[in-house]
Enzyme design. Structure first.
Site, PDB file in Angstrom:
ATOM      1  N   GLU A 931       0.574  -1.135  -0.151  1.00 10.36           N
ATOM      2  CA  GLU A 931      -0.203   0.206  -0.136  1.00 10.36           C
ATOM      3  C   GLU A 931       1.469   1.087  -0.194  1.00 10.36           C
ATOM      4  OE1 GLU A 931      -4.076   2.235   2.518  1.00 10.36           O
ATOM      5  OE2 GLU A 931      -2.870   0.107   3.110  1.00 10.36           O
ATOM      6  N   ARG A1009      -6.930   2.461  14.253  1.00  9.45           N
ATOM      7  CA  ARG A1009      -8.237   1.402  14.315  1.00  9.45           C
ATOM      8  C   ARG A1009      -7.907   0.416  15.643  1.00  9.45           C
ATOM      9  NH1 ARG A1009     -10.843  -1.534  10.672  1.00  9.45           N
ATOM     10  NH2 ARG A1009     -11.243   0.474   8.859  1.00  9.45           N
ATOM     11  N   GLU A1399     -10.025  -8.724   5.303  1.00  9.81           N
ATOM     12  CA  GLU A1399      -9.784  -8.533   6.458  1.00  9.81           C
ATOM     13  C   GLU A1399     -10.425  -9.345   7.954  1.00  9.81           C
ATOM     14  OE1 GLU A1399      -7.479  -4.628   6.956  1.00  9.81           O
ATOM     15  OE2 GLU A1399      -9.185  -4.172   5.842  1.00  9.81           O
TER      16      GLU A1399
END
Length: 1468
Positions: A931, A1009, A1399
């Site tokens: 990413e 997160r 995920e």
């Protein structure tokens, strides 16, 4: 080419001749190849042969597997063709001489696939596809070897796939292995069912319901069968225009006598009937209109002229579901269509030869005498068999061997003494093995003889057992006993067996002649032996005990992973008892306990004369071993306590096994039986009540067939560009240091680099990058902050030259103190700025102290979870192509993030973004690791490309990739939980620390997160969570599937477990008491809405798996078993979907273009990394536009088509891009509505597009979507104004059951059941694959994958040799997955009411961890351990064994002395 001058004695014998072999049926004569090439280097240099991949370079992943077809030289099988799966990345090119090399391209292509390739594709055995060709070739070798051409039968069953190690040298990071095993096993059970007779005429293939499956082939007598060569054999009949053989036109039940086209084979179904329905045609087949330039009409009716110029079909059509079982149409397998062994090679004359250049020479002796001449002339010459050790030394230790001799073609060294079936076994006193016989051959002979010899053959059974789990099958096929012995590894699997049994070696040299070496004195130190430099080992002599002797030999090995792993401790023990049961002879040999293989001589001496069946003898032996192996805490290799405990534990097992085998008494079976797997199986619920015309169907990955045939192209497979150069990074060898001097001059010159780039090659302000904060230099500037940080990049004409040049750069450092761990960072106050926190309830008003006072119980603890390497099979790669006219750059990169690649290449090259086209067709896995970290390599190459005006290419090797790209964040939590006495959660306060590494990358977002998932599924009224981002001197950690969520939920379940045990409440009851209810708030103040299904999931899976009864059964089992324990755990998950704290990323664009012939070009911002996004998006477009799936084509992801694309991450690829595609399709459908009204709702797109074009209607549309509702603001604690952080939650539950070997810490997963709420699946087959793959990746995270550093800051676990991911034998033995059905998802407002699935399932792998924890708790109770169990992740065999708390562990505990530290560092 200039060649090294050879010794005259060599020059007179060895002649410089071309290397002659066959490749996929084609004769090769290779003159003067690069002597540093492996077989893989040659194969990949050939046009069209890119299917064989470089995954690791050390023979640990299997991506490079090819098959060597050669003649068997053993007496009983002489002249038969055998097929050896080998690692082409290790195999010497010279080793191919006189053999036939078969690559994945040689057995089939997408138009003419091998039935195995077709079955793997249709049964979803390929996701990213990078590992697939290697797996196909391993299976291909197994299948070819199982066919006996004399009796024309296959001898193979499904147990060969899993239980005999034929796939243990292959890794897959995507699929979870289950569909691969299904494809392989059904190929054997359905295509090769039982013993398959092959007759003269082809008989009709029957369905799998049939009791027999008959095949025929045109036998050798006719000599007219097809060789099966891709593109067709010279004996194939010509194809018609639609690709069929003429025979197809006359009969649908008979195969042409000469055809090898599987398309014309009879077909068989996996179940009751083959399929062919109108729906399937509509989905898979499309016809396209003829070219039009004007409004051409028929004179009779005035209507537009229509016609068909061509048709297309998808490679692997969707299955049809009948009675819950997918039905596929498969090609029958016919052995007569396989590639034959070239007749010319049967007459190949074995002759000595050499080739090389001025620095490296290869010699190929074919007799022992020729080898002795080499060793006499060049005592330091490197002898090479399979090169399993040599290539690792060359590639990763920078070793250089000027003279190398390939010795595997010397028949005298491969001989194994033949023992006939009718031979008197009692008369055999020893077994003599040729020194260079392959380990596979030795394993087979040991298996045969040990069975025939009975107890006398226990030493051979011990050898077989060690060889079965030594390396992978590809290495065992070429590695030799002599190589293993001479390498003198201190952790050798086989040397302890040879040492303990009293084996001897026969050696020979030109000067000394033949002589004997005793194994007892062979090893003199670390990798040193008594073998003279000019001598070679010729034979190994294995003595057998007398027939009347009461002697037992056993061998053991403990490693992190059962299959294909280096040993932590390996051992072999032999004991002989006299008539009175006393010890007359004993040998205890160990590897992993000293710098060399050693015998425990003090212990054996103390045991002689003692009665074996006496607890006193056992105790004395254990005590003596503890004293003899008194390891230091900082012993090299670490794990001092574990190794010492294992040394005693293995002897403890051996003592009991001898009692059992010699029938001296009764013993607990758990003590003598190691954990072994059975054949795995499992189920999926294939009924999809939401299936539509295209959406909801189980369509295989659109590239699956090409991935199986090797035609799927990855970045490094792109053909060489004109004047292309290869780059290699120069990396820091220090964790923290000043750069005093960088001298590039040794790297520049002929045969090395043409130039280099470093910090001086770009403006200072352009030298910083980062996804969020621009704080990381592309090139180190005066200081290095991590081992593996790029200092510069060299470029050369070849990759090997570039790599050699990179090693030649001289760097002078001044070392600075390095911070590695979270604890060190906290102590040094080394943090990146973060400061975010979550508050709920009393925490908002700062009144937590009052809450704590009201709690009945307060629990505190620290939980640690280590990092995880992505281990995508395709390492980072990039190719930058400059356009000198326009000053533009085409950047092919293995990236999830085309926009960021474009932006930073633009920055370092000084051109606007519209002059940079970042492109990616597919990635060989990514998992978040591409990413952001992929950007760096692309930018370094772009700087070099701009400087030279030439294309630049680089693909990182595995070590470079693991050093530079970071991994999952190690996280530590310091938590406090308050409860009522009956287990109601009241308050949570936690400080979370993630180890960011030397730059921020996305560490802050990962921490965000992580904070938002610390509740998992549980309501806690008062919450205060603080996040901290630690700055250390490790590589910069980055995104990884789950992005902090799995770590947080692991911490949640750890504190929940601590609470349950502290309160004496069953953990399942505690979970149920605290589950969220609809309307309650999360710690980030988001309301749990009607989409809350975890309570339902828990209830349903508990009933469906009979959980309560199994739990009771396990508790009963544990009460009756001391040395074998079981555990079971039911774990829920709630995973938030959206780019949580980067609101701007929740957008996507799409472009849909309908051409006048009715074909449709689809682009979107998502990237394909194996998760099936391209397939799902094509299904959505086909559904929306009412066209067949084959009408949709997505060539790649490119910034010139989709601007400002968000990264494909956060499980949002389908949500974002799917809605953007729908928007584009809606626009087009509106424009096409008048034409559908005119031509009918089911009119072909070619008709609609033709008409619309003539009416000047725009047939291109750009779609866009931004995710509504969300918009969380950190620091806003006003419930009335705070927006949701997540668009919805994907939810699931897993139940896992395990069995633990208390003596060693080894375990197996007996069963796993998963139930997921993923909404309405767009493609159930792809979603099942994502769930299974994520679970197995999570299993690795929580039980196996351990990242370790050396004290000076170097990553120690690099590559598959030291970093272990789950293999085929690590998945649950029973593995069932099911989707939640019967609830409403219309409120989701997601595309097709689906949910992200990539995920969320990963955390469910923790169900294995907590099941193991339950097993350990039972063992601790048996051992009287009362302290609370703190078990950090991963639960490796070491951690599990050291948690048991038994007497053996107490004896084995190594207490660190003052200032002693562990050899390795865990940075959590």
């Amino acid at each position: 080419m200039e060649t090294m001058e050879l010794n005259p004695s060599i020059a007179t014998v060895f002649k410089k001749t071309p290397l002659e072999f066959y490749l996929n049926g084609t004769r090769i004569q290779l003159s003067d190849p690069n002597p540093q090439w492996t077989l893989l280097d040659f194969i990949r240099s050939q046009h069209g042969l890119k299917g064989t991949k470089l995954g690791c370079g050390e023979g640990g992943c299997g991506a490079c597997t090819v098959v060597i077809q050669t003649l068997d030289t053993h007496r009983e099988r002489r002249g038969r063709v055998k097929h050896l799966a080998v690692n082409a990345c290790l195999f010497p090119l010279i080793g191919a001489v006189g053999k036939h090399v078969i690559t994945v391209e040689g057995i089939g292509n997408s138009e003419n696939p091998h039935p195995l390739q077709e079955r793997m594709a249709k049964l979803h055995g390929s996701q990213c596809g990078f590992c697939t060709p290697g797996i196909v070739m391993s299976l291909y070798a197994l299948i070819r070897n199982s066919y006996d051409p004399v009796i024309k039968e296959f001898r193979l069953d499904e147990s060969d796939i899993e239980l005999e190690g034929h796939l243990d040298g292959n890794l897959c990071r995507c699929t979870g292995y289950k569909p691969i095993l299904q494809a392989a096993k059904t190929f054997i059970t359905e295509d090769l069912k039982g013993t398959i007779a092959v007759g003269e005429n082809l008989k009709e293939c029957t369905s799998s319901e049939s009791s027999e499956l008959s095949y025929t082939f045109d036998g050798p007598a006719k000599n007219n069968f097809s060789c099966g060569r891709p593109g067709g054999c010279c004996r194939d009949p010509p194809k018609t225009t639609d690709g069929r053989s003429p025979s197809d036109e006359t009969s649908s039940t008979k195969l042409s006598e000469h055809s090898s086209d599987p398309g014309s084979h009879e077909r068989s179904s996996t179940s009751e009937s083959a399929i062919s329905t109108p729906d399937d045609v509509e989905i898979s087949s499309t016809s396209y209109g003829k070219p039009i330039k004007s409004n051409e009409t028929n004179s009779s009716d005035g209507l537009a002229v229509e016609g068909t110029k061509t048709t297309t079909q998808i490679d692997t059509p969707a299955s049809k579901i009948e009675h819950g079982i997918p039905q596929y149409d498969f090609a029958c397998y016919s052995p007569g269509t396989e590639l034959i062994f070239p007749a010319a090679l049967r007459k190949f004359e074995q002759a000595p030869l050499f080739y090389g250049n001025s620095t490296h020479v290869w010699l190929r002796p074919v007799t022992l005498e020729q080898l002795l001449i080499i060793k006499d002339a060049y005592p330091s010459a490197k002898l090479v068999g399979g090169a399993s050790e040599v290539q690792v030394e060359i590639r990763f230790k920078n070793s250089s061997f000027p003279i190398s001799a390939y010795i595997s073609d010397i028949e005298q060294l491969r001989e194994i003494e033949a023992l006939g079936k009718d031979q008197n076994m009692d008369a055999i006193g020893e077994v003599i093995l040729g020194a260079n016989a392959s380990l596979t051959e030795v394993e087979a002979i040991c298996k045969d003889l040990s069975g025939r010899l009975g107890q006398r053959g226990s030493v051979l059974e011990a050898m077989r057992k060690q060889l079965r789990y030594f390396a992978g099958r590809q290495i065992r096929n070429v590695a030799s006993l002599a190589g293993n012995i001479a390498t003198a590894s201190p952790i050798s699997d086989i040397n302890p067996v040879l040492l303990t049994c009293g084996a001897s070696l026969r050696a020979q040299s030109k000067a000394r002649g033949k002589f004997k070496l005793e194994m007892s004195t062979f090893f003199t130190g670390y990798r040193t032996t008594t073998l003279p430099a000019d001598a070679v080992i010729t034979h190994i002599h294995i003595p057998l005990p007398p027939t009347e002797a009461r002697e037992i030999t056993k061998a053991y090995k403990q490693s992190k992973r059962k299959d294909d792993d280096i040993a932590i401790v390996t051992a072999a023990f032999r004991v002989r008892l006299n008539e009175d049961g006393q010890i007359s002879e004993i040998s205890l040999a160990y590897g992993g306990m000293a710098p060399r293989t050693v015998e425990a001589k003090s212990t054996t001496k103390s045991l002689i004369g003692k009665e074996w069946n006496s607890s006193t003898t056992l105790g004395a032996g254990m005590t003596s071993l503890a004293q003899e192996f008194d390891l230091n805490f900082e012993v090299p290799g670490g794990m001092a306590t574990y190794r010492k405990t294992l040394a005693m534990s293995l002897f403890f097992r051996f003592w009991h096994e001898v009692i059992s085998d010699l029938k001296l008494g009764e013993v607990d079976p758990d003590l003598i039986n190691e954990i072994h797997r059975g054949i795995s199986f499992g189920s999926r619920d294939n009924h999809n009540p939401h299936e539509q015309r295209v959406v909801g169907k189980q369509i295989p990955h659109l590239s699956a067939l090409k991935q199986n045939t090797g035609e799927a192209q990855y970045v490094d497979d792109i053909p060489p560009q004109d004047r292309e150069l290869y780059g290699a990074m120069v990396l820091s060898s220090r964790a923290h240091a000043k750069l005093i001097e960088v001298d590039w001059s040794p790297a520049l010159g002929p045969g090395l680099a043409m130039g280099y780039v470093d910090k001086h090659s770009i403006p200072k302000e352009a030298n910083l990058w980062g996804s969020i904060v621009k704080d990381e230099p592309f090139f180190a500037d005066d200081i290095v902050l991590s081992h593996g940080q790029p200092i510069g990049l060299v470029y050369a004409e070849t990759a090997l030259q570039a790599q050699a040049a990179a090693r030649a750069v001289k760097v002078v450092y001044e070392d600075l103190p390095a911070i590695l761990t979270i604890d060190e960072a906290i102590k040094a106050d080394s943090f990146f700025k973060h400061g975010k926190m979550l508050k709920k309830g009393a925490a908002i008003e700062g009144e937590m102290d009052a809450v704590w006072e009201k709690c009945d119980r307060v629990f505190e603890g620290t939980t640690r979870i280590g990092g995880q390497e992505h281990f995508y099979l395709e390492t980072n790669a990039a190719l930058v192509i400059p356009n000198l006219e326009d000053k533009t750059f085409e950047v092919w990169s293995s990236t999830q993030n085309t926009m960021e690649t474009q932006e930073f290449v633009s920055k370092v090259t000084g051109v606007p973004s519209h002059r940079v086209n970042a492109r990616v067709k597919r990635m060989g896995g990514a998992f978040g690791g591409k990413e952001s970290r992929s950007v760096q390599l692309a930018c370094l190459l772009a700087v070099a490309s701009k400087k030279e005006g030439r294309p630049m290419r680089c693909m990182l090797n595995r070590d470079e990739d693991m050093m530079t790209t970071g991994q999952r964040h190690p996280i530590q939590a310091r938590w406090k939980v308050g409860t009522t006495s009956d287990g109601k959660l009241i308050a949570l306060e936690a400080d979370l620390y993630d180890n960011a590494g030397f730059s921020q990358d996305m560490s802050g977002a990962v921490m965000d997160r992580c904070c938002t998932h610390l509740d998992n599924c549980y309501e806690i009224p008062n919450v205060l969570i603080r996040g901290h981002v630690c700055r250390t001197n490790t590589h910069s950690n980055t995104a990884f599937r789950g992005f902090g969520g799995p770590q947080a939920m692991f911490i949640t379940e750890s504190y929940m477990t601590a609470v349950a045990e502290g309160l004496g409440i069953p953990i399942d009851e505690l979970r149920l008491r605290n589950l969220y209810k609809e309307g309650q708030l999360t710690p980030f103040l988001q309301t749990i809405d009607q989409d809350w299904h975890v309570p339902l999931l828990l209830s349903q899976i508990s009933q469906e798996t009979n959980y309560e009864a199994r739990l009771a059964s396990i508790q009963q089992f544990n009460s009756q078993h001391k040395w074998r324990k079981r555990g079971i755990s039911m774990i829920p998950t709630k995973f938030g979907l959206s780019f949580a704290t980067a609101l701007h990323l929740n957008q996507a664009g799409a472009s849909v273009k309908i051409y006048a012939d009715g074909s449709i070009l689809l682009h979107h911002g998502g990237t394909e990394m194996g998760q099936g996004l391209y397939t799902k998006m094509a299904q959505l477009a086909a559904q929306e536009l009412n066209v067949p799936l084959s009408a949709i084509f997505t060539p790649d992801s490119t910034t010139y088509q989709i601007a400002n694309a968000s990264p494909t991450a956060a499980s949002s690829g389908s949500d974002l891009n799917g809605m953007a595609i729908k928007d584009a399709c809606d626009q087009l459908n509106e424009r096409l509505a008048p034409f559908r009204a005119k031509f009918g709702p089911n009119a072909d797109m070619k008709t609609l597009a033709h008409a619309a074009y003539l009416e000047r209607v725009n047939l291109s549309a750009n779609g866009f979507w931004k995710m509504p509702r969300i918009g969380y603001k950190w620091g806003n604690y006003d419930i009335s104004t705070q927006k949701p952080m997540y668009y919805y939650f994907t939810q699931g539950v897993a139940v896992s059951e395990v069995e633990l070997d208390v003596l060693t810490g080894s375990h197996t997963v007996l069963r796993t059941d998963i139930k997921m709420d993923i909404g309405r699946s767009i493609n159930p087959a792809i979603d099942y694959g994502q769930i299974e793959g994520a679970f197995v990746q999570g299993l690795g995270l929580f039980t196996m994958e351990e990242s370790l550093w050396t004290r000076d800051g170097k990553l120690a676990t690099m590559g598959p040799g030291t970093y272990k991911i789950p293999g085929f034998s690590d998945i649950p033995q029973e593995f069932n997955v099911i989707f939640l059905q019967g609830v409403e998802w219309g409120h989701l407002r997601s595309v097709q009411s689906s949910k992200g699935v990539g995920e969320p399932p990963l955390f469910l792998g923790a169900s294995v961890f907590f099941a193991l924890r339950m097993a350990v708790l039972s063992a601790r109770m048996d051992n009287g351990v009362e302290e609370p169990l703190v078990l950090d992740s991963p639960a490796t065999p070491e951690r599990l064994r050291l948690s048991v708390g038994d007497e053996i562990l107490r004896k084995g505990t190594v207490v660190p002395k003052e200032a002693e530290t562990n050899f390795f560092v865990s940075v959590a």
